[in-house]
Design an enzyme around this catalytic site. Structure first.
Site, PDB file in Angstrom:
ATOM      1  N   ARG A   1      11.000 -26.695  11.096  1.00 49.58           N
ATOM      2  CA  ARG A   1      11.028 -25.534  10.200  1.00 49.58           C
ATOM      3  C   ARG A   1      11.336 -24.283  11.008  1.00 49.58           C
ATOM      4  O   ARG A   1      10.503 -23.808  11.780  1.00 49.58           O
ATOM      5  CB  ARG A   1       9.692 -25.376   9.474  1.00 49.58           C
ATOM      6  CG  ARG A   1       9.635 -24.089   8.650  1.00 49.58           C
ATOM      7  CD  ARG A   1       8.595 -24.087   7.536  1.00 49.58           C
ATOM      8  NE  ARG A   1       7.232 -24.063   8.000  1.00 49.58           N
ATOM      9  CZ  ARG A   1       6.175 -23.766   7.209  1.00 49.58           C
ATOM     10  NH1 ARG A   1       6.379 -23.479   5.935  1.00 49.58           N
ATOM     11  NH2 ARG A   1       4.956 -23.780   7.691  1.00 49.58           N
TER      12      ARG A   1
ATOM     13  N   ASP B   1      -2.984 -21.470   8.631  1.00 54.40           N
ATOM     14  CA  ASP B   1      -1.789 -20.886   9.223  1.00 54.40           C
ATOM     15  C   ASP B   1      -1.545 -19.525   8.572  1.00 54.40           C
ATOM     16  O   ASP B   1      -2.426 -18.988   7.903  1.00 54.40           O
ATOM     17  CB  ASP B   1      -0.582 -21.828   9.109  1.00 54.40           C
ATOM     18  CG  ASP B   1      -0.110 -22.047   7.678  1.00 54.40           C
ATOM     19  OD1 ASP B   1      -0.576 -21.332   6.759  1.00 54.40           O
ATOM     20  OD2 ASP B   1       0.742 -22.942   7.472  1.00 54.40           O
TER      21      ASP B   1
END
Length: 546
Positions: A174, A454
């Site tokens: 990603r 996160d």
């Protein structure tokens, strides 16, 4: 560039930070080669103007939403939604993705995730990685070694050795979102778009090697808001394949539907990427954050406590149903969301309760029709896999029929119900500041209160507080949520955190900076679009002082 980071590594229009830190010098020599820098420069020169256009269009659209406009299905793309097209085929190794594990790109995590028994490891340069220059350079070196099956690690504190198993997970990467920049790479004296740096370095070093090994370059694309964002990425893929001598369709990408606007353009996003598509994913935490940001002026959409927002909440359930129905109609994988729980080693009862939550969440997903799911910790791979093995005997559920009625615009925008509590407000403050503090120290994936958090976590925390203050929301006991209350609770919660982590750890950390940033954003007169933009400025400034 940050002080102390100018250097000779450059091309005609590109300058890149030198590896002044000895710990990354060897990695930088491998990663920042003249070939790699030329490839990144070419991508930036060609596609930065397109990204600039998309970001300007986003800002204009956000202003219209703030003035009362709402996302809607686009009339100009009605033929795409009604059409009978399908996405292109995906490689055999991406047919079965029943459990995917995600995490940052540090060396130990890369090895453990690839060895976890998951179908796929998504190496995350975005929400799970604090973008220090060292993290990025070392992360690319780690992935180069992982692709070549040479990655190894010896833990300095224990002497334990780590190496790849014979059957590691499939690797996906990603890159950062279109809105993020890389200040250590300048093209024409402007910071390069972070996603082009991430994509370019990985592709130039690894695409051909992956193909040679019978695999391919596979990506996850974050924070898209429009099919026109997807069109930019598709053109990047086409150009990269031409430059690297790869057939069209070699690159495959799964799009994270983690913004509210993108939920209205799922068909269109798949259509733009159809030769390169590997499906869509329910990025649930960022989706909640995006719903606050998109419906910023709507008092009816003031959210309850974060803990009350489950995937059974009507507007979230509608988004899931729409994603699965569209993906399966188009022959694309519909991936489920993250289980953020982690093992609780010193409390068996709490551990059992956490695993029960994971099982219930994954059972909901497989019954809904998802083709796979996400976990954040290797210990959860067998838990999620057992649920999907039982509920999904085949490699996926692409052939499942469409049983639910169409999802309407109103369903995607239905205000959630629930209460706002002092405990919920305190939790947002405490978790948000702790995550930001870790991020400013270079850690982007952090266990906090038995959840692996996160950047999406901090985004929800600070935007919820902002939303409650901005709309003069009240707690369940009738008290107004205002700046004075938030400031008082920030001080109280920081005292609690200091007691929890210990004075030495607290005083040596970045808690003062994290507190100031959280308070500034949560109490600002207007909502900052992304926490990670001002936080990145603070991160780079700290690097320049070191």
């Amino acid at each position: 560039m940050p002080r102390g980071h100018s250097g000779p590594a450059s091309t005609s229009r590109l300058r890149v930070a030198a590896a002044t830190d000895r710990s990354i010098a060897a990695a930088a020599a491998r990663v920042l080669t003249s070939e790699a820098l030329a490839f990144v420069e070419d991508l930036v020169v060609r596609f930065r103007p397109r990204i600039d256009e998309r970001l300007a269009a986003r800002r204009a659209q956000h202003a219209r939403w703030a003035a009362g406009e709402r996302p809607h299905f686009l009339p100009e793309t009605a033929s795409v939604r009604a059409g009978d097209w399908r996405t292109g085929p995906v490689p055999a190794e991406l047919q079965d993705r029943r459990v995917e594990i995600t995490g940052p790109v540090d060396r130990k995590m890369v090895i453990n995730a690839l060895n976890s028994g998951a179908s796929v490891f998504m190496a995350d340069f975005e929400d799970a990685t604090s973008p220090t220059w060292a993290n990025l350079v070392l992360g690319h070196a780690n992935l180069m070694d992982a692709v070549r099956r040479t990655v190894s690690y010896v833990a300095p504190e224990t002497g334990r050795s780590y190496a790849l198993s014979a059957t590691p997970a499939v690797l996906m990467v990603r890159p950062r979102g279109l809105h993020l920049i890389e200040r250590h790479v300048l093209v024409d004296d402007r910071p390069a778009p972070g996603p082009l740096v991430d994509f370019g370095l990985f592709a130039v070093h690894n695409a051909a090697e992956l193909v040679r090994r019978g695999s391919g370059p596979y990506f996850y694309l974050p924070k898209l808001e429009s099919h026109l964002d997807a069109r930019v990425w598709n053109d990047v893929f086409l150009h990269a394949q031409e430059r690297l001598g790869l057939p069209v369709g070699t690159i495959k990408a799964t799009v994270l539907i983690e913004t509210l606007p993108a939920a209205f353009e799922m068909d269109e996003i798949l259509y733009e990427l159809r030769d390169h598509s590997a499906g869509l994913n329910c990025g649930r935490w960022d989706y909640i954050f995006s719903s606050i940001k998109t419906l910023v002026g709507d008092r009816a959409f003031v959210l309850p406590d974060r803990g009350q927002l489950t995937m059974e909440t009507p507007y979230l359930s509608a988004y899931v149903r729409r994603l699965i129905a569209i993906c399966h109609r188009r022959g694309a994988h519909a991936m489920g969301g993250m289980a953020a729980q982690i093992p609780i080693k010193d409390d068996p009862a709490a551990n059992d309760a956490a695993l029960a939550k994971v099982r219930a969440d994954k059972l909901r997903e497989v019954r809904a029709g998802h083709d796979g799911t996400w976990v954040a910790h290797p210990a959860l791979v067998p838990v999620a896999k057992a649920i999907f093995d039982e509920g999904m005997p085949g490699p996926n559920q692409l052939s499942a029929g469409l049983t639910s009625p169409p999802v309407t615009e109103a369903m995607l925008l239905e205000p959630p119900h629930g209460t706002r509590t002092e405990a919920g407000l305190r939790h947002n403050i405490r978790v948000g500041i702790q995550y930001i503090e870790s991020w400013l120290r270079g850690l982007g994936c952090v266990p906090i209160y038995h959840l692996m958090e996160d950047a999406a976590t901090a985004e929800i925390c600070r935007t919820q507080v902002w939303q409650w203050v901005h709309h003069r929301a009240t707690l369940d006991d009738g008290r107004a949520i205002d700046a004075a209350l938030v400031e008082r609770l920030i001080d109280e919660e920081l005292s609690r955190v200091r007691a929890e982590v210990g004075a030495a750890r607290f005083d040596a950390g970045a808690f003062d900076r994290a507190r100031d940033l959280f308070a500034r954003l949560a109490l600002a007169p207007t909502l900052e679009e992304f926490l990670t933009v001002p936080a990145y400025d603070a991160l780079v400034a700290t690097e320049g002082e070191s």
